[in-house]
Scaffold this active site. Structure first.
Site, PDB file in Angstrom:
ATOM      1  N   ASP A   7       3.880  -2.727  -8.206  1.00 18.49           N
ATOM      2  CA  ASP A   7       3.475  -2.156  -9.443  1.00 18.49           C
ATOM      3  C   ASP A   7       3.053  -0.993  -8.891  1.00 18.49           C
ATOM      4  O   ASP A   7       1.977  -0.233  -9.677  1.00 18.49           O
ATOM      5  CB  ASP A   7       2.259  -2.377  -8.636  1.00 18.49           C
ATOM      6  CG  ASP A   7       0.953  -3.076  -7.403  1.00 18.49           C
ATOM      7  OD1 ASP A   7       2.055  -2.924  -6.525  1.00 18.49           O
ATOM      8  OD2 ASP A   7       0.474  -2.012  -6.981  1.00 18.49           O
TER       9      ASP A   7
ATOM     10  N   ARG B 150       3.420  -0.322 -15.461  1.00 19.70           N
ATOM     11  CA  ARG B 150       3.610  -0.186 -14.369  1.00 19.70           C
ATOM     12  C   ARG B 150       5.058  -1.868 -14.350  1.00 19.70           C
ATOM     13  O   ARG B 150       4.996  -2.341 -15.015  1.00 19.70           O
ATOM     14  CB  ARG B 150       3.300  -0.607 -13.135  1.00 19.70           C
ATOM     15  CG  ARG B 150       2.446   0.762 -13.283  1.00 19.70           C
ATOM     16  CD  ARG B 150       0.730  -0.335 -13.091  1.00 19.70           C
ATOM     17  NE  ARG B 150      -0.443   0.589 -13.391  1.00 19.70           N
ATOM     18  CZ  ARG B 150      -0.653   1.236 -11.995  1.00 19.70           C
ATOM     19  NH1 ARG B 150      -0.387   1.627 -10.958  1.00 19.70           N
ATOM     20  NH2 ARG B 150      -1.956   2.505 -11.930  1.00 19.70           N
TER      21      ARG B 150
HETATM   22  P1  AMP Z   1      -2.653   0.809  -3.843  1.00 19.42           P
HETATM   23  O1  AMP Z   1      -2.164   0.059  -2.585  1.00 19.42           O
HETATM   24  O2  AMP Z   1      -3.164   1.039  -4.560  1.00 19.42           O
HETATM   25  O3  AMP Z   1      -1.553   0.681  -5.250  1.00 19.42           O
HETATM   26  O4  AMP Z   1      -3.552  -0.763  -4.312  1.00 19.42           O
HETATM   27  C1  AMP Z   1      -2.916  -2.570  -4.273  1.00 19.42           C
HETATM   28  C2  AMP Z   1      -3.994  -3.115  -5.497  1.00 19.42           C
HETATM   29  O5  AMP Z   1      -5.459  -3.275  -4.222  1.00 19.42           O
HETATM   30  C3  AMP Z   1      -4.211  -2.274  -6.552  1.00 19.42           C
HETATM   31  O6  AMP Z   1      -4.046  -3.742  -7.310  1.00 19.42           O
HETATM   32  C4  AMP Z   1      -5.560  -1.818  -6.615  1.00 19.42           C
HETATM   33  O7  AMP Z   1      -5.839  -1.618  -7.821  1.00 19.42           O
HETATM   34  C5  AMP Z   1      -6.744  -2.004  -5.008  1.00 19.42           C
HETATM   35  N1  AMP Z   1      -7.381  -1.794  -4.753  1.00 19.42           N
HETATM   36  C6  AMP Z   1      -6.854  -0.849  -3.669  1.00 19.42           C
HETATM   37  N2  AMP Z   1      -8.008   0.169  -3.335  1.00 19.42           N
HETATM   38  C7  AMP Z   1      -8.990  -0.156  -3.728  1.00 19.42           C
HETATM   39  C8  AMP Z   1     -10.477  -0.562  -3.980  1.00 19.42           C
HETATM   40  N3  AMP Z   1     -10.819   0.497  -3.433  1.00 19.42           N
HETATM   41  N4  AMP Z   1     -11.171  -1.213  -4.579  1.00 19.42           N
HETATM   42  C9  AMP Z   1     -10.870  -2.242  -5.818  1.00 19.42           C
HETATM   43  N5  AMP Z   1      -9.443  -2.257  -5.659  1.00 19.42           N
HETATM   44  C10 AMP Z   1      -8.664  -1.249  -4.541  1.00 19.42           C
HETATM   45 MG    MG Z   2      -1.104   0.446  -7.202  1.00 14.08          MG
END
Ligand code: AMP
Ligand code: MG
Length: 546
Positions: free
Chosen positions: A289, A210
């Site tokens: 990201d 990313r």
């Molecule tokens: P995202 O908004 O989905 O891109 O997530 C942002 C960050 O939060 C990334 O580092 C994801 O891996 C982490 N993240 C989102 N949901 C979860 C979850 N259920 N468990 C662990 N990490 C999460």
């Molecule tokens: Mg993500």
């Protein structure tokens, strides 16, 4: 059973694992939550799924991996892609990266609920990385559980494949499984937590790197690591930028390659934005990201599809106030993200020109791409400077009253440009596109008049081209999809899947395989959003909770 019969194509997957083989690893393994410095990834194993069950698979993706369809339906497949069983050669890990979230630097993020199984090389010599989303805790899970629920996994699985079939660059989805584990989620962060079925999607891409993957190193002053990671990325994901005479340890040669690399990232990102604008896709969380270095659509979360044409619309409730990631802002946000990538890599070079050049290329690619894309959507042979008014007027008219973007363009392809319509009233003239309106009963002279005038302008323009109705319809229908993953359609498939009936997920996948075809027997999937779906959670508003 003979030796041959017992052999599964899964056993033939050839793991090459360049990421873990060539880049620095976190010395600690396992999922203890931590800051990981000086490394690109941490080795971690998927959690055991108590009762995994296959919901759906994409045979086209299996084919990329040389996995036979029969093997997709085997117990072995479920065991492997639920994370319960590892194949020889797999080297499972979570990536470390950082990023800006909603415009603010967020520090270390990383794969919080993604575990990479490894990278394979297929029989065509292509490299594909396989990863499980929702397979349990990693060092980057922070306070969360590393799991994913069925509703968000259905959405990711279907949309990845829908985008591919639309011709939009994207990560792919091999399969969707239920884990058999119940997962607690507070869907709208309002204290109303519930148990939901857990699920895993196996995602597949040439690389999951990313923009944010490059940001964490300079933030921590780890410039040697940044160079190592950038050189790795160029060698493996951008090999065409190198030849045997180039030595990346030679500063001036390396800088030239870095400049070309940044320009390529700018170009492919601009091309991706044009594609999102063409099909009406709203990503919803364009944090740095969540933007791929390869210009792929990545990380399907609270995304949505435009129903009525409204550039200010965002499906993400977390973004309801600022609307930073609204449909019409996506091209500008992508460029902002590229600026953050430039800021990161600039630390290596301390030269601004290559980055300025890349960002200019972004503008040029986007602007030219937008013009040819709009010309194609309208069935024009080529975009002429005078077409700006035709296009801008259309974008204005489409917003006068709720007008379904997808249906509008399909219906416009039916509009007869060969016949003289001067005897028709405005009402009669707009008749072919009437079905695109959400509130036909509210149409009046202020909405119909401008559309009728626009259609007259349009007809005159098409006549200049001398394009026949038949040829124009064919050309337009090849770029204006009839079937997109309407928000309510995904929700209907989720409702059934949550009751254990996966038929709608599979039927939708099938319809979305041919988004530009008429598919008369599938007409129900082309209908505009019904009224009940206007305010229903999951249909018009989504949260990041998944
Ligand atoms: P995202 O908004 O989905 O891109 O997530 C942002 C960050 O939060 C990334 O580092 C994801 O891996 C982490 N993240 C989102 N949901 C979860 C979850 N259920 N468990 C662990 N990490 C999460
Ligand atoms: Mg993500």
């Amino acid at each position: 059973m003979s030796q041959l019969e017992s052999q599964s194509s899964l056993d033939n997957l050839q793991f090459v694992n360049r990421f873990t083989g060539q880049l620095p690893a976190d010395p600690e393994t396992g999922s203890r939550v931590r800051e990981v410095s000086g490394a690109c990834f941490s080795r971690v194993k998927p959690q055991q799924a108590p009762a995994p069950k296959l919901v759906a698979y994409a045979r086209e993706v299996a084919q990329l991996l040389d996995i036979s369809e029969a093997d997709c339906q085997s117990q072995n497949f479920v065991d492997v892609f639920s994370g319960n069983q590892q194949l020889p050669g797999m080297d499972t890990f979570a990536m470390c990266y950082g990023g800006h979230q909603f415009g603010n630097w967020a520090g270390q993020l990383g794969d919080g609920r993604v575990i990479n199984l490894g990278e394979i090389k297929n029989s065509q010599g292509e490299h594909w990385t396989l990863q499980l989303k929702g397979a349990g805790l990693t060092p980057y899970s922070r306070g969360a559980d590393g799991l994913a629920v069925l509703r968000s996994s259905v959405r990711e699985f279907l949309c990845s494949e829908a985008m591919f079939h639309l011709g939009v660059p994207t990560t792919r989805a091999l399969c969707l499984l239920e884990t058999g584990q119940q997962v607690v989620r507070d869907m709208f962060y309002n204290g109303d937590a519930k148990y939901e079925p857990g699920a895993i999607v196996c995602r597949v891409a040439p690389s999951f790197t990313r923009m944010g993957s490059f940001q964490l190193f300079p933030f921590r002053g780890e410039l040697d690591r940044l160079k190592e990671f950038l050189d790795f990325t160029i060698r493996n994901d951008f090999p065409h930028l190198l030849d045997e005479t180039i030595d990346l340890n030679n500063k001036s040669q390396a800088f030239e390659v870095y400049g070309k690399w940044f320009s390529e990232v700018c170009r492919t990102t601009a091309e991706l934005m044009v594609e999102w604008m063409r099909v009406g896709f709203v990503h919803g969380v364009m944090n740095t990201d969540n933007l791929s270095i390869l210009g792929l659509t990545i990380d399907y979360g609270p995304y949505g599809w435009l129903e009525d044409f409204n550039p200010g619309w965002t499906p993400n409730t977390t973004d309801a106030q600022g609307k930073r990631y609204a449909f019409g802002k996506q091209p500008q946000i992508a460029q902002w993200n590229l600026q953050q990538l430039a800021n990161a890599v600039y630390q290596l070079m301390k030269e601004v020109e290559p980055f300025q050049e890349g960002l200019l290329l972004y503008n040029k690619t986007y602007n030219e791409g937008w013009q040819s894309m709009m010309a194609a959507k309208l069935g024009l042979q080529a975009y002429q400077p005078e077409d700006e008014s035709l296009v801008n007027e259309l974008l204005r008219v489409l917003q006068l009253t709720e007008t379904d973007m997808t249906i509008f363009y399909r219906n416009l392809a039916e509009f007869d440009c060969e016949t003289d319509h001067s005897n028709l009233t405005d009402e009669q003239l707009i008749d072919p596109i009437r079905d695109a309106y959400y509130k036909p009963e509210q149409l009046n002279a202020n909405t119909i008049g401008p559309m009728a005038n626009w259609l007259r302008h349009y007809q005159a323009r098409i006549q200049q081209d001398g394009c026949s109705n038949v040829a124009r319809k064919k050309a337009m229908n090849a770029v204006n999809p009839k079937y997109v993953l309407r928000n309510y359609l995904a929700q209907l498939a989720i409702d059934k899947a949550e009751e254990g009936d996966y038929s709608e997920v599979n039927e939708l996948l099938d319809v979305l395989r041919k988004p530009y075809d008429e598919q008369p027997e599938k007409e129900r999937f082309a209908k505009k959003r019904p009224d009940w779906a206007r305010h229903r959670a999951g249909c018009s508003m989504l949260s990041c909770s998944s």
